[in-house]
Design a protein around this motif. Structure first.
Motif, short mmCIF file in Angstrom:
data_model
loop_
_atom_site.label_atom_id
_atom_site.label_comp_id
_atom_site.label_asym_id
_atom_site.label_seq_id
_atom_site.Cartn_x
_atom_site.Cartn_y
_atom_site.Cartn_z
N CYS A 249 -6.86 6.44 1.20
CA CYS A 249 -6.73 5.45 0.12
C CYS A 249 -6.89 6.14 -1.22
O CYS A 249 -7.82 6.91 -1.43
N GLU B 294 -7.19 4.49 -3.99
CA GLU B 294 -7.91 3.54 -4.83
C GLU B 294 -7.04 3.02 -5.97
O GLU B 294 -7.50 2.85 -7.10
N ILE C 146 -13.09 -1.27 0.51
CA ILE C 146 -12.52 -0.02 1.02
C ILE C 146 -13.23 1.17 0.38
O ILE C 146 -13.57 2.14 1.05
N LYS D 170 -15.04 4.09 2.18
CA LYS D 170 -14.67 5.48 1.89
C LYS D 170 -15.90 6.32 1.59
O LYS D 170 -16.05 7.43 2.08
N PRO E 124 -4.88 -2.43 4.37
CA PRO E 124 -6.08 -2.76 3.58
C PRO E 124 -6.90 -3.91 4.16
O PRO E 124 -8.13 -3.85 4.16
N CYS F 106 -3.45 -3.33 -3.43
CA CYS F 106 -3.73 -4.35 -2.42
C CYS F 106 -4.50 -5.52 -3.02
O CYS F 106 -4.11 -6.67 -2.88
N LEU G 166 -10.12 -3.63 -2.35
CA LEU G 166 -10.44 -2.26 -2.74
C LEU G 166 -11.95 -2.03 -2.85
O LEU G 166 -12.44 -0.97 -2.51
N CYS H 192 0.84 -1.20 0.00
CA CYS H 192 0.00 0.00 0.00
C CYS H 192 0.87 1.26 0.00
O CYS H 192 1.64 1.50 0.93
#
Ligand code: SF4
Ligand code: SF4
Ligand code: SF4
Ligand code: SF4
Lengths: 321, 442
Positions: free
Chosen positions: B407, B409, B427, B431, B384, B413, B424, B378
């Protein structure tokens, strides 16, 4: 010898002193809790579903005890019975809220709404919705990944493998609204259960213009407004090319169901219609250009009407086999 | 040792198949579908209606706020309708559809190839013109360029960093523009430097493009204050913070913008567009994109008019290969799959990647094996695996504390995870929610 005795005595003295101090401190900081909270909590169903809008039954009980008027509170799981019991404990009058149940406002089965692409990402409706419009031509409809089913704590939902749509098991649904919150496309709605569980609603959330909606899904609401005109009780409104039936005004006359050219309006738990020939021509004359597939469905639909819509869809698919 | 950013990073297969193909001009489409939202920020407002005659370069939708950008017609002809049309994500968004007729440009646009080096505009005029010309970041993020040039009061820019790393595998459009338009880019950079009042510009280029490094370095000697910085090839070096770390050895703090460390980052393609806007009066309505893929007959780079359907560029590159399972808009790391080939190319289209079934198939998600690979790659120093779990469990407060908003994006990861967990995806979800919560608090 002596030293041991002194030590023990000293320790005892410290212990007693500490106990006394702690006692007074505890008195000073004592939190008074209304005993009725426990009592009310006892009366609630302990489902901790959050459908009341509070974190768990305890939170709800606290709010009830604090409130001056509890008529705006409702425990969807316990329903009117529990609320009037609570009212009794707290000395309030409670008028029973109409029981509600979740309905799925999308009928985009694989037959009605062909797939245009394949999604193979994370199995979460919210994630899919944040990435794109879904794997059919309808950007509003059910994404079929079952986030609502995961959210239901009462085993009241399942994904129908044939249709790709979620199904509500009406007897188990306590109307907590967890699925409504979970769905990113706002497809699920809590509606009044209705007499004998009879309900009429527009099973579609497509806000596109008629042509576009129809192309994406054969049973989409195309916003033609025929139902609005037909309804004798002014229960239907049209907004953004989508009809909505107000369940407080709807008298369950079923007139709208017949005129809808795309069969977007669903009726649940009604007895079969008798005058079949009468319904058919109406539907056919209203929209002679309707796709042959949709017409075939119209013909079948009255037969299948006694059963909930899930069954109807299933019938459709088994016919295809 | 070549420079690169300080933490994390991966090196996926480069696959720069189209690097040798010179930029060609794509034929003008018969019908152009121009969306009014081609940038981050508020969509522009359509100012033409059905039946209006338009010329190339004419404003057809006006910027509707500070973070918004004008949209210009890329073709000449008649407005056929203004309607909702499917975009690359399948959602229907307002677009202006123009029936093309000939190729008539507004008179004040200079269509000659002559290089104009003298910069006559003042700082304010430049920023205004960049805004009027509808220029957005051409690296793919499509952030309106004039916003970045307006340095907030109290801050000063010291260095202009030019993002020419092209760290996404497969993409080669920036590479080709550098080889073919180096002088124009340099003048564009000088214009940007003037607008920012900086004396120094650093062009970061990854060393998988040695010809571009050599050519740009040589051309840069003619211009003062511009320096080329060769970088080790490593993804995601094109991230602003990573690029600043690599070229300037400065770290932008969490939650802060590059200007905090005195840097402003612009893409090379943007610098070229700025040159054209200022020196040639030409607003942004065409750009270069790569079309590539292992089974594609002719992986190549094309200058296209905004609003051209994706199918046209595929046709030009030899047609859709039979084994295509997925068409990605952008690079393989950060791009998004398209829902249809009928959608239009836009200002943000840096490339199209055609992937076959076996290249796209996602493997089944397995349980996290706690290998920590995602943590080590990362580039933002996040964890992550943890963020994914927190997002799934809807623990938004902890997500925020664990800097989920940092992050970028980049997908490093998810790319590395041996258990093929969709890190992602989750995540991003987290987010989104945390962002909502933070905005609500304001
Ligand atoms: S179906 Fe929906 S409303 Fe009914 S119990 Fe399940 S989550 Fe609650
Ligand atoms: S109803 Fe909503 S949550 Fe349920 S599967 Fe469909 S899109 Fe997902
Ligand atoms: S996508 Fe976000 S969390 Fe994953 S490696 Fe990139 S910056 Fe880190
Ligand atoms: S890379 Fe994948 S398996 Fe390894 S720690 Fe991260 S999530 Fe777990």
């Amino acid at each position: 010898m002596n030293i041991i005795v002194i030590t023990i005595l000293a320790l005892c003295a410290i212990g007693v002193a500490a106990a006394i101090i702690l006692y007074f401190v505890a008195q000073k900081f004592k939190v008074y809790e209304d005993p009725r909270i426990d009592e009310v909590e006892e009366a609630l169903p302990a489902a901790n579903c959050g459908g009341c809008g509070y974190p768990g039954c305890r939170g709800f009980a606290e709010a009830l005890v604090k409130a001056d008027d509890i008529s705006n509170f409702n425990c969807p799981v316990g329903g009117a019975a529990v609320m009037s019991h609570v009212g009794g404990i707290l000395g309030h009058d409670v008028k029973a809220a109409d029981p509600t149940v979740a309905v799925i406002r999308c009928n985009g089965t694989c037959d009605n709404r062909p797939k245009t692409n394949i999604y193979d990402g994370a199995t979460s409706c919210t994630i899919a919705a944040s990435l794109y419009s879904g794997d059919t031509g309808c950007q509003h409809g059910c994404l079929g990944l079952g986030e609502c089913v995961d959210a239901c704590n009462f085993d009241a939902m399942y994904m129908d493998k044939e249709t790709g749509l979620p199904v509500i098991i009406e007897d188990k649904c306590v109307s907590c609204g967890a699925c409504v919150k979970a769905c990113p496309n706002s497809i699920i709605e809590l509606r009044k259960k209705g007499p004998k569980s009879r309900r009429i609603f527009v099973s579609c959330v497509n806000k596109d213009k008629g042509g576009v909606a129809k192309k994406a899904c054969s049973v989409a609401c195309i916003g033609c407004g025929k139902c609005v005109k037909e309804c004798p009780f002014d229960a239907i409104t049209l907004e953004n090319n989508l009809a909505y039936i107000d369940y407080n005004k709807c008298k369950l006359c079923r007139k709208c169901v017949i005129v809808c050219p795309t069969n977007a309006i669903h009726e649940l738990n009604f007895p079969p219609r008798k005058e079949k020939p009468a319904t058919k021509p109406t539907a056919a004359t209203v929209k002679p250009v309707a796709a042959p597939k949709a017409e075939a469905k119209t013909e079948e639909a009255p037969k299948a009407k006694p059963e909930p819509k899930a069954k109807e869809a299933k019938d459709g698919t088994s016919d295809n086999k | 040792m070549l420079k690169t950013f300080s933490i994390g990073g991966i090196h996926p297969e480069e696959n720069k198949l189209s690097a040798q193909s010179a930029i060609q001009e794509l034929p003008i489409p018969k019908i152009a579908t121009i969306p009014i939202a081609q940038h981050i920020g508020a969509p522009a407002k359509a100012i033409v209606k059905k039946g209006d005659e338009v010329k190339v370069g004419q404003v057809i939708a006006q910027s509707s706020g500070f973070v918004s950008a004008n949209i210009h017609s890329s073709v000449s002809g008649t407005v056929f309708k203004v309607d909702d049309v499917m975009d690359a994500t399948g959602f229907r968004r307002t677009s202006i559809i123009i029936k093309v007729d000939g190729d008539e440009w507004l008179e004040h646009i200079d269509r000659s190839e002559d290089l104009v080096t003298e910069i006559t505009q003042t700082k304010e005029e430049i920023i205004k013109r960049v805004g009027d010309a509808g220029i957005v970041g051409l690296g793919g993020a499509t952030f309106p360029a004039h916003v970045k040039l307006s340095v907030p009061p109290g801050k000063t820019a010291e260095v202009l960093v030019i993002n020419a790393v092209e760290c996404e595998p497969y993409l080669t459009s920036d590479h080709r523009v550098m080889l073919e338009k180096a002088d124009e880019i340099m003048v564009g950079i000088e214009i940007l430097m003037k607008a920012l009042e900086v004396k120094k510009a650093i062009i970061g280029i990854e060393n998988n493009k040695p010809d571009a490094i050599a050519h740009m370095t040589q051309v840069a000697t003619k211009y003062s204050g511009i320096e080329v910085c060769p970088l080790k090839t490593q993804y995601p070096q094109g991230g602003e913070k990573q690029l600043i770390s690599a070229t300037m050895k400065r770290e932008v703090p969490s939650g802060a913008l590059p200007i905090e460390v005195g840097a402003v980052v612009q893409n090379v393609g943007t610098a070229f567009a700025v040159y054209e806007a200022i020196q040639k009066n030409k607003p942004l309505f065409e750009r270069v994109a790569t079309i590539t893929g292992k089974s594609l007959k002719n992986p190549s780079n094309w200058k296209f008019r905004v609003g051209t359907p994706v199918s046209d560029i595929i046709e030009a590159a030899g047609g859709l290969p039979e084994d295509t399972a997925k068409i990605v808009g952008g690079g393989p790391m950060m791009g998004k799959a398209l829902v249809s080939v009928d959608v239009p190319l836009t200002k943000g289209s840096s490339g199209l990647l055609l992937l076959a079934e076996e290249e796209t198939a996602r493997k089944a998600t397995k349980a996290c094996i706690r290998c920590g690979k995602c943590v080590s790659v990362c580039p933002m120093g996040l964890e992550p695996y943890l963020l994914m779990v927190l997002a799934d469990k809807k623990e938004y407060e902890r997500l925020e504390n664990d800097a989920v908003m940092d992050c970028i994006e980049c997908g490093s990861c998810s790319f590395t995870c041996p258990a093929t967990r969709p890190l992602l995806d989750y995540i991003r979800l987290g987010k989104g929610k945390v962002g909502q919560i933070m905005r609500a608090r304001k």
